[in-house]
Design an enzyme around this catalytic site. Structure first.
Site, mmCIF file in Angstrom:
data_model
loop_
_atom_site.group_PDB
_atom_site.id
_atom_site.type_symbol
_atom_site.label_atom_id
_atom_site.label_comp_id
_atom_site.label_asym_id
_atom_site.label_seq_id
_atom_site.Cartn_x
_atom_site.Cartn_y
_atom_site.Cartn_z
ATOM 1 N N ARG A 180 -68.955 -19.902 -38.832
ATOM 2 C CA ARG A 180 -67.591 -20.359 -38.542
ATOM 3 C C ARG A 180 -66.510 -19.154 -38.343
ATOM 4 O O ARG A 180 -65.465 -19.248 -38.516
ATOM 5 C CB ARG A 180 -66.669 -21.395 -39.377
ATOM 6 N N SER A 195 -63.802 -31.007 -38.762
ATOM 7 C CA SER A 195 -63.825 -30.605 -40.386
ATOM 8 C C SER A 195 -62.506 -29.683 -40.628
ATOM 9 O O SER A 195 -62.167 -28.913 -39.776
ATOM 10 C CB SER A 195 -64.781 -29.808 -40.477
ATOM 11 N N GLU A 203 -60.722 -24.560 -41.778
ATOM 12 C CA GLU A 203 -61.398 -24.028 -40.572
ATOM 13 C C GLU A 203 -60.604 -24.222 -39.621
ATOM 14 O O GLU A 203 -60.573 -23.538 -38.361
ATOM 15 C CB GLU A 203 -62.456 -25.326 -40.395
HETATM 16 C C1 FAD Z 1 -63.939 -34.694 -33.574
HETATM 17 C C2 FAD Z 1 -64.139 -32.998 -33.466
HETATM 18 C C3 FAD Z 1 -65.367 -32.755 -33.966
HETATM 19 C C4 FAD Z 1 -65.450 -31.472 -34.109
HETATM 20 N N1 FAD Z 1 -66.966 -30.981 -34.352
HETATM 21 C C5 FAD Z 1 -67.121 -29.823 -34.606
HETATM 22 C C6 FAD Z 1 -68.476 -29.313 -34.892
HETATM 23 O O1 FAD Z 1 -69.355 -30.110 -35.049
HETATM 24 N N2 FAD Z 1 -68.644 -27.864 -35.152
HETATM 25 C C7 FAD Z 1 -67.497 -26.964 -34.888
HETATM 26 O O2 FAD Z 1 -68.010 -25.654 -35.029
HETATM 27 N N3 FAD Z 1 -66.481 -27.414 -34.523
HETATM 28 C C8 FAD Z 1 -66.171 -28.659 -34.429
HETATM 29 N N4 FAD Z 1 -64.865 -29.369 -33.980
HETATM 30 C C9 FAD Z 1 -63.843 -27.997 -33.771
HETATM 31 C C10 FAD Z 1 -63.586 -27.820 -32.245
HETATM 32 O O3 FAD Z 1 -63.921 -28.855 -31.521
HETATM 33 C C11 FAD Z 1 -64.230 -26.461 -32.019
HETATM 34 O O4 FAD Z 1 -63.912 -25.353 -32.872
HETATM 35 C C12 FAD Z 1 -63.609 -25.874 -30.467
HETATM 36 O O5 FAD Z 1 -64.769 -24.942 -30.117
HETATM 37 C C13 FAD Z 1 -62.235 -25.619 -30.311
HETATM 38 O O6 FAD Z 1 -62.211 -25.085 -28.945
HETATM 39 P P1 FAD Z 1 -60.601 -25.316 -28.256
HETATM 40 O O7 FAD Z 1 -60.805 -25.103 -26.757
HETATM 41 O O8 FAD Z 1 -60.395 -26.772 -28.334
HETATM 42 O O9 FAD Z 1 -59.755 -24.300 -29.040
HETATM 43 P P2 FAD Z 1 -58.265 -24.493 -29.476
HETATM 44 O O10 FAD Z 1 -58.119 -25.748 -30.409
HETATM 45 O O11 FAD Z 1 -57.373 -24.670 -28.443
HETATM 46 O O12 FAD Z 1 -58.141 -23.243 -30.071
HETATM 47 C C14 FAD Z 1 -58.586 -22.741 -31.076
HETATM 48 C C15 FAD Z 1 -58.457 -21.129 -31.549
HETATM 49 O O13 FAD Z 1 -59.038 -20.511 -30.451
HETATM 50 C C16 FAD Z 1 -58.190 -19.633 -29.623
HETATM 51 N N5 FAD Z 1 -58.527 -19.817 -28.425
HETATM 52 C C17 FAD Z 1 -59.092 -20.990 -27.583
HETATM 53 N N6 FAD Z 1 -59.275 -20.467 -26.192
HETATM 54 C C18 FAD Z 1 -59.147 -19.209 -26.314
HETATM 55 C C19 FAD Z 1 -59.365 -18.208 -25.367
HETATM 56 N N7 FAD Z 1 -59.972 -18.544 -24.246
HETATM 57 N N8 FAD Z 1 -59.141 -17.036 -25.814
HETATM 58 C C20 FAD Z 1 -58.808 -16.516 -26.742
HETATM 59 N N9 FAD Z 1 -58.419 -17.117 -27.785
HETATM 60 C C21 FAD Z 1 -58.537 -18.642 -27.192
HETATM 61 C C22 FAD Z 1 -56.759 -20.386 -29.868
HETATM 62 O O14 FAD Z 1 -55.494 -19.536 -29.788
HETATM 63 C C23 FAD Z 1 -57.082 -20.971 -31.281
HETATM 64 O O15 FAD Z 1 -56.606 -20.067 -32.316
HETATM 65 C C24 FAD Z 1 -64.726 -30.520 -33.732
HETATM 66 C C25 FAD Z 1 -63.237 -30.873 -33.535
HETATM 67 C C26 FAD Z 1 -63.005 -32.413 -33.564
HETATM 68 C C27 FAD Z 1 -61.699 -32.754 -32.961
#
Ligand code: FAD
Length: 336
Positions: free
Chosen positions: A159, A234, A331
Site C-alpha cells: 500500500r 479499509s 490507509e
Molecule cells: C468499497 C471499497 C473497497 C476498496 N477496496 C480496495 C482494495 O481491495 N484494495 C485497495 O488497494 N484499495 C481498495 N480501496 C481503496 C481505493 O479504491 C483505491 O485506493 C483506489 O485506487 C483509489 O483511487 P481513486 O481514484 O478513488 O483515488 P482518490 O481517492 O481520488 O485519491 C487517493 C489519493 O491519490 C491521489 N490521486 C488520485 N489520482 C491521482 C492522479 N491522477 N495523480 C496524482 N495523484 C492522484 C489523491 O490526491 C489522493 O491523495 C477500496 C475503496 C472502497 C470504497
C-alpha cells in the site's frame, strides 16, 4: 476544462461527506495541465474512494476525467496497454478480462480511477497492481514537464509507492502502462473463497474473466457498498510488526493471525482482528461507526462529518496501541 466555485463534493467522495471546495475544476484533456494556476492550495481528485476530507477544502480541487485506453503492442505472450488516468479501474478490469488478458483479474471491483491505483499500489486477493505495471507517466506540477517512471522507479511496497512519499502532491499521474498475459496466465487462486467458489459453480475451465466475475461476486457479498453506506474500504493498513513482539503477543493471544511479509524479521497482523479484539466492531461515535461485520471499515452511519470519522479513527488507534502496543497507520488519505 470546467470550473466551479463553492462546490459540494458529496457525490464525488465515497464517504459522501458534504465537503465544499472553494474552487473545483474538471480536467478532461492532458493539455489543460500546463495551463493550471497552482499558486494556491490544490488537491488532485480521482474517484474519491481513498480519501477523508476533514474540513471544507480552502483551495482548488482538480478532478481527473482524462479517459482513453490504447493497446500499444503484442510480444509473445504479452499485450501492452496505455491507459489514461481518469478511466475507471473497474471498467478497465472488465475490458481486459473480457479479452481474456490476465494479470489484474484479482483486482476486480476496486473503486476509483486508473491514476489512483498506483498511488497506494492497490492490492486484493493476493495480487498487487505493481506486478503488471510497465511504467507510470506523470505531469510534474512544479517543473511543468512530463516524467515517465519505470516500475522500479515507482518504489512500490505494501500500500505504498513513491507517489505517497517523495512525489506526493508534486505530480499528476496522466497515464499508466500495463503488461498483461495473453494466453499463459499466472492465476492466484489461494486467497480465501476463490477455489471454493470455483468448485461451487462447478467451473471446468478458468479464465481471467471467470476469476474477475468470482471476485466481484465475493466482494459484493462481503463489503459494504459505498452507494448505500459511505465508506472508503479499509481505513487502516495491516501493521507489520517485529517477530519478537508478535511472539510475545501470541503467548497472550494464541489465536492471533499472523502472515509472512517480504522482510524476514517482520510479520503482518490483520488490523481488523486487532480492532475487533478491542471490542470496537460496530462501535458508534457521533455520525460515524465501525462497520458491524468489518472492523477495518469505518462508515458514515448517520450524516457524519469528516471530523467524526477522524475522531473515531483516533479512538481506534489509541485502543489498539494501549492493548497491543501496535501503532495503526491510516490507509485512507486524510485531507486537513
Ligand atoms: C468499497 C471499497 C473497497 C476498496 N477496496 C480496495 C482494495 O481491495 N484494495 C485497495 O488497494 N484499495 C481498495 N480501496 C481503496 C481505493 O479504491 C483505491 O485506493 C483506489 O485506487 C483509489 O483511487 P481513486 O481514484 O478513488 O483515488 P482518490 O481517492 O481520488 O485519491 C487517493 C489519493 O491519490 C491521489 N490521486 C488520485 N489520482 C491521482 C492522479 N491522477 N495523480 C496524482 N495523484 C492522484 C489523491 O490526491 C489522493 O491523495 C477500496 C475503496 C472502497 C470504497
Amino acid at each position: 476544462m470546467k470550473h466551479y466555485r463553492n462546490k459540494d463534493l458529496c457525490k464525488i467522495n465515497t464517504f459522501h461527506l458534504h465537503t465544499r471546495a472553494r474552487e473545483y475544476m474538471i480536467i478532461d484533456d492532458i493539455k489543460d495541465l500546463a495551463t493550471l494556476d497552482l499558486n494556491r492550495k490544490y488537491f488532485i481528485l480521482g474517484g474519491g474512494s481513498n480519501i477523508l476530507f476533514v474540513n471544507d477544502f480552502d483551495g482548488l480541487v482538480i478532478h481527473n476525467k482524462i479517459n482513453g485506453i490504447k493497446v500499444t503492442k503484442e510480444v509473445n505472450n504479452y499485450i501492452y496497454l496505455s491507459i489514461n488516468s481518469g478511466e475507471s479501474w473497474t471498467k478497465l478490469v472488465k475490458f481486459v478480462t473480457k479479452n481474456n488478458w490476465g494479470g489484474i483479474e484479482n483486482l476486480a471491483y476496486i473503486p476509483g480511477t486508473v491514476g489512483g491505483a498506483p498511488i497506494q499500489n492497490i492490492g486484493a486477493y493476493g495480487v498487487e497492481i505493481a506486478e503488471s505495471v510497465e511504467y507510470v507517466k506523470c505531469f510534474d506540477l512544479i517543473n511543468r514537464k512530463f516524467l515517465v517512471l519505470t516500475k522500479d522507479e515507482c518504489n512500490f511496497g505494501y500500500r505504498d509507492s513513491i507517489f505517497k512519499k517523495e512525489l506526493k502532491n508534486k505530480v499528476f499521474i496522466t497515464e499508466i502502462g500495463l503488461k498483461l498475459t495473453i494466453k499463459k496466465h499466472n492465476y492466484k487462486l489461494d486467497y480465501a473463497g476463490i477455489k471454493e467458489e470455483i468448485e461451487r459453480r462447478k467451473i471446468q475451465k478458468i479464465s481471467p474473466e471467470v476469476i474477475a466475475n468470482i471476485i466481484t461476486y465475493i466482494r459484493r457479498k462481503k463489503l459494504p457498498n459505498p452507494n448505500k453506506i459511505g465508506n472508503a474500504g479499509s481505513f487502516f493498513k495491516n501493521p507489520e510488526i517485529e517477530k519478537n513482539l508478535a511472539n510475545k503477543l501470541l503467548k497472550e493471544y494464541p489465536n492471533m493471525p499472523t502472515y509472512p511479509t517480504n522482510t524476514e524479521s517482520l510479520v503482518k497482523i490483520p488490523a481488523g482482528w486487532l480492532i475487533e479484539q478491542c471490542g470496537l466492531k460496530g462501535y458508534v461515535h457521533k455520525g460515524a461507526a465501525v462497520h458491524q461485520n468489518h472492523a477495518l471499515v469505518l462508515v458514515n452511519k448517520n450524516n457524519a462529518t469528516g471530523r467524526d470519522i477522524l475522531e473515531l479513527a483516533n479512538i481506534i488507534k489509541k485502543n489498539v496501541k494501549n492493548k497491543f502496543d501496535i501503532e495503526l497507520e491510516y490507509e485512507v488519505n486524510i485531507i486537513i
